[in-house]
Design an enzyme around this catalytic site. Structure first.
Site, short mmCIF file in Angstrom:
data_model
loop_
_atom_site.label_atom_id
_atom_site.label_comp_id
_atom_site.label_asym_id
_atom_site.label_seq_id
_atom_site.Cartn_x
_atom_site.Cartn_y
_atom_site.Cartn_z
CD GLU A 295 -2.76 -0.89 2.64
OE1 GLU A 295 -2.38 -0.14 3.55
OE2 GLU A 295 -3.74 -1.63 2.73
CE LYS A 297 5.56 4.67 6.86
NZ LYS A 297 5.18 6.01 7.26
CE LYS A 474 8.61 1.89 10.51
NZ LYS A 474 8.20 2.86 11.52
P1 ATP Z 1 5.70 4.15 14.26
O1 ATP Z 1 4.28 4.61 14.12
O2 ATP Z 1 5.98 2.88 13.54
O3 ATP Z 1 6.25 4.30 15.64
P2 ATP Z 1 6.20 6.50 13.07
O4 ATP Z 1 5.10 7.07 13.90
O5 ATP Z 1 7.47 7.29 13.01
O6 ATP Z 1 6.57 5.09 13.49
P3 ATP Z 1 6.22 5.68 10.42
O7 ATP Z 1 7.42 4.88 10.63
O8 ATP Z 1 6.36 6.82 9.50
O9 ATP Z 1 5.56 6.26 11.69
O10 ATP Z 1 5.10 4.64 9.89
C1 ATP Z 1 3.93 4.27 10.45
C2 ATP Z 1 2.79 5.24 10.14
O11 ATP Z 1 2.53 5.32 8.73
C3 ATP Z 1 1.46 4.79 10.69
O12 ATP Z 1 1.35 5.08 12.06
C4 ATP Z 1 0.46 5.56 9.84
O13 ATP Z 1 0.20 6.81 10.45
C5 ATP Z 1 1.21 5.83 8.55
N1 ATP Z 1 0.63 5.21 7.35
C6 ATP Z 1 0.55 5.81 6.14
N2 ATP Z 1 0.03 5.00 5.22
C7 ATP Z 1 -0.27 3.83 5.83
C8 ATP Z 1 -0.83 2.60 5.41
N3 ATP Z 1 -1.18 2.39 4.15
N4 ATP Z 1 -0.97 1.62 6.33
C9 ATP Z 1 -0.61 1.80 7.62
N5 ATP Z 1 -0.06 2.96 8.09
C10 ATP Z 1 0.12 3.96 7.21
#
Ligand code: ATP
Length: 637
Positions: A295, A297, A474
């Site tokens: 998907e 991100k 991710k």
């Molecule tokens: P984490 O939430 O893993 O602690 P983080 O807050 O720094 O790390 P990222 O590493 O950037 O966040 O990645 C996770 C976030 O990506 C999710 O919490 C969500 O907000 C976002 N996200 C965006 N697109 C998607 C998707 N398709 N599925 C799940 N999450 C997504």
């Protein structure tokens, strides 16, 4: 059964706070986790077997919270108010208290010493767990122009009533940090054990419990307790609300807990998190025998949307904060995207800034300019689009145990896309390197951060609240560029700028969070990635959180180049990218986890963004820092 005769209160009487304070004191001196669990278990067990109605207050005080996270009630009283209240409660001068504080480094200890040297004319009534919880709640909820004085007076009365070691821990409750090495996960385990082993007063112990208590086979008890702990952990991640869980724990066998307590619209679920990968090849290695989907991100802010059966819609952040008043436009949108028969749901989605004319996703920085609270729909300038990627609950049915494939089908069949406002996360069920790389390139071209790769079928694709799960991987474009995953860090101090940066801070000291010790451990000094406008903004934004000395729970190096000119309360979280992580003789992050005496530092850190959706306790943990260090392709010394 416990020998309740040795306790300082009688069954049915209010539990004195001294019962908890004595346990906190023992926990603080103990480093072995199993011993700590046993101390907390015994403490809670004696409450369950005498005055079970006080268990809820005991649990709240153990985890140092006052209410469920989404209610937004927090302590964290500034040192100045505490020093003034202490001065008034003990008849000492603030300057003397300050001088002791400089020597001891912990206001709780200073408070206890100040109280013990004071002559008491008459014995104040003992503090009970219930009265203390109530008073702390009142203090946390005080607002308005006289709230400073009102808080100080209330704190003073608590300090006057406190005896011995209680004073130290009351001050720490008020500061919002217990620092005794008692993490919430440990309290959950102890709570489960205490329930599994207790025979509550007034109840006729059922056969199952009696067998357990009198069972000569210690192993059986242990297995029951371990299962109870796992059950409670899982339930709490779905329904993080002690107000709902504790009464059920007291009434029903713990095995029945999941039947009574599970996802509930209106109470934010701890979100499932993704595991970082080094790139597409790692995805293929990990998911070698799985069917998965990729998907986009999206680069916005997580939004967990809840609709309760009365039609109320609320939006919660990643951090369980209530963001409903930030997004009146999304609330107004909901009736247009739900099907008629929809009565209740919990949706997992990303809120992204969106340009409806060009039909393009806008950078996260644009979203962060939106008003944070009480936004008025008519004056909103930054439009958003909601990209839905999961559904956790629908019309009374929790869905998290279903496969992602099923959840995705349900999501698509029960919601309707509205152009520019509501869409399903773009996905492709790609399976080979070329296809995934092509989709990753599309994602980046469409202003996304990269891909989320998720398993689709069977048990290995269920939704796991609160877990950083291997079911979601991710892949960020930064990893492909050779960077590490970004970290979320807390600025704890700053250095005055020189040259072009005179008059503002030129650099900041950042720290990660150690969940075990509750310390903030310095990891790097950062000056890169911050524009001149931001430097000015930060100079003003940090002003209200300047403190006169570092917190006792800051771990840092005091050599000249690394000792900040000003210190801050731990309040703000920044996302930071770095070239890599290295072992450092100076910085203290994850000290003892990779190297016994040296910590870990970030090399070439650069600010990516301010993370409004994370609190300091959700910053990257020391354990994560250590794991990131170990996972690097090439480990630099
Ligand atoms: P984490 O939430 O893993 O602690 P983080 O807050 O720094 O790390 P990222 O590493 O950037 O966040 O990645 C996770 C976030 O990506 C999710 O919490 C969500 O907000 C976002 N996200 C965006 N697109 C998607 C998707 N398709 N599925 C799940 N999450 C997504």
């Amino acid at each position: 059964m416990l020998d309740t005769g040795k306790l300082s209160w009688k069954p049915g009487q209010p539990v004195p706070y001294s019962h908890l304070a004595t346990m906190f004191e023992k926990v603080e001196k103990e480093s072995k986790r199993l011993e700590i669990i046993s101390l907390v278990t015994d403490c809670l067990r004696s409450v369950i077997e005498t005055t079970p109605e006080d268990l809820l207050f005991c649990v709240y005080l153990c985890v140092n919270k006052l209410a469920p996270a989404h209610e937004g009630v927090e302590l964290g009283i500034g040192d100045m108010i505490l020093k003034k209240a202490l001065a008034e409660a003990t008849g000492r001068q603030v300057k003397d208290i300050q001088s002791d504080y400089d020597k001891v480094g912990d206001l709780g200890t200073v408070a206890m010493k100040s109280r013990s040297t004071q002559r008491v004319m008459f014995a104040a009534k003992s503090l009970t767990v219930q009265t203390l919880h109530k008073s702390l709640l009142q203090i946390a909820k005080m607002t308005g122009k006289d709230s400073g004085t009102l808080k100080k007076d209330k704190i003073k009365s608590l300090l006057v009533a406190a005896k011995g070691i209680e004073t130290q821990f009351i001050v720490r409750h008020l500061q919002g940090k217990m620092r005794i090495g008692l993490a919430e996960q440990t309290v959950l385990v102890a709570l489960a054990h205490s329930i599994a082993l207790s025979v509550p007063q007034g109840t006729k112990p059922n056969k199952q419990i009696l067998e357990k208590v009198s069972c000569p086979c210690f192993l059986n008890q242990l297995i029951d307790s371990l299962q109870a702990a796992e059950t409670l952990r899982e339930v709490y991640s779905q329904l993080p609300c002690y107000d709902k869980i504790v009464p059920v724990l007291l009434k029903e066998p713990i095995n029945n807990l999941p039947l009574n307590c599970y996802l509930q619209p209106g109470i934010p679920v701890h979100p499932m998190l993704a595991h970082p990968t080094k790139g597409v090849s790692e995805v293929l290695d990990r998911f070698a025998d799985q069917t998965f989907t990729c998907e986009y991100k999206y680069d916005g802010e997580r939004g967990q949307i809840h609709m309760t059966p009365d039609g109320t819609v609320r939006i919660f952040s990643r951090n369980s904060e209530d963001n409903t008043s930030k997004y009146p436009d999304l609330i107004a949108l909901m009736p247009k995207v739900i099907k008629e028969q929809t009565k209740s749901f919990i949706l997992d989605a990303e809120v992204v800034a969106y340009d409806r004319e060009t039909k393009k996703i806008l950078p996260f920085q644009v979203l962060s300019t939106r008003k944070r609270k009480d936004a008025n729909e008519d004056t909103i300038t930054v439009q958003v689009c909601l990209f839905a990627f999961d559904i956790l609950y629908y019309n009374g049915d929790p869905l998290i145990k279903r496969s992602f494939h099923e959840r995705r089908e349900l999501l698509k069949s029960t919601f309707t896309e509205v152009e520019g406002s509501f869409a399903f996360a773009k996905s492709r069920d790609a399976s080979d390197t070329e296809e995934i790389l092509a989709f990753l390139n599309d994602a980046v071209a469409d202003s996304c951060e990269g891909l989320m790769v998720k398993t689709l079928f069977g048990d290995s694709s269920t939704y796991e609240p609160a877990q950083r799960s291997h079911k979601w991987l991710k892949v960020k474009k930064d990893y492909i560029d050779g960077m590490t995953d970004s970290l979320d860090l807390v600025p704890i101090g700053a250095f005055f700028g020189k040259g072009k940066r005179t008059g503002v801070y030129g650099a900041f000291l950042l720290a990660c969070y150690n969940e075990e010790t509750e310390d903030f451990e310095a990891i790097c000094k950062i000056g890169t990635g911050i524009s001149d406008t931001q430097l000015k903004e930060f100079y003003d934004a940090f002003e209200p959180i300047i403190i006169s000395e570092p917190k006792s729970y800051y771990q840092y190096d005091d050599s000249p180049g690394l000792l900040p000119n000003v210190w801050f309360e731990p309040k703000i979280v920044w996302e930071v990218a770095a070239a890599d992580l290295s072992i450092s003789p100076k910085h203290k992050a994850a000290i003892g986890l990779v190297d016994e005496s040296r910590g870990i530092a970030l090399r070439f850190p650069r600010l990516v963004r301010v993370r409004d959706d994370k609190g300091p306790e959700q910053a990257t943990s020391s354990t994560q820092v250590a794991a990131m260090y170990r996972n690097q392709a090439v480990i630099g010394q």
